[in-house]
Design a protein around this motif. Sequence first.
Motif, PDB file in Angstrom:
ATOM      1  N   TRP A   1       0.770  -1.143  -0.017  1.00 38.38           N
ATOM      2  CA  TRP A   1      -0.058   0.028   0.077  1.00 38.38           C
ATOM      3  C   TRP A   1       0.637   1.281  -0.163  1.00 38.38           C
ATOM      4  N   MET A   2       0.670   2.156  -0.721  1.00 35.10           N
ATOM      5  CA  MET A   2       0.986   3.345  -0.765  1.00 35.10           C
ATOM      6  C   MET A   2       0.509   4.203   0.364  1.00 35.10           C
TER       7      MET A   2
ATOM      8  N   ASP B   1      -0.351   7.817   2.372  1.00 33.59           N
ATOM      9  CA  ASP B   1      -0.663   9.254   2.327  1.00 33.59           C
ATOM     10  C   ASP B   1      -0.412   9.793   3.860  1.00 33.59           C
TER      11      ASP B   1
ATOM     12  N   LEU C   1      -3.693   3.117  -2.676  1.00 30.81           N
ATOM     13  CA  LEU C   1      -3.520   4.629  -1.649  1.00 30.81           C
ATOM     14  C   LEU C   1      -4.429   4.545  -0.587  1.00 30.81           C
TER      15      LEU C   1
END
Length: 80
Positions: free
Chosen positions: A30-31, A33, A57
């Motif tokens: 998972w990216m 933020d 994301l």
Amino acid sequence: MPRGTIHRETGILRGAPLGYALEMDGGGRWMLDINGSVRKLIGKRVTVEGKRMGFDLIHVDRIWHEGKLCRRSWLRRFGF
């Protein structure tokens, strides 16, 4: 999985070209933020909780060492 769903995932926090990524045990990634710096957690096993914002994301609301209680006072240092 639709956007806006809440996820709680555990894995190894890694640096990525545009921020941070969570490498899962099963090979997924998972990216993340994240508002604020969590450099001290890179390379450590963490749990993240947040909202899915795209294909891979997650907008992170909370992050903590795996197995430790998530405390709001600890998270305030990172802007959560």
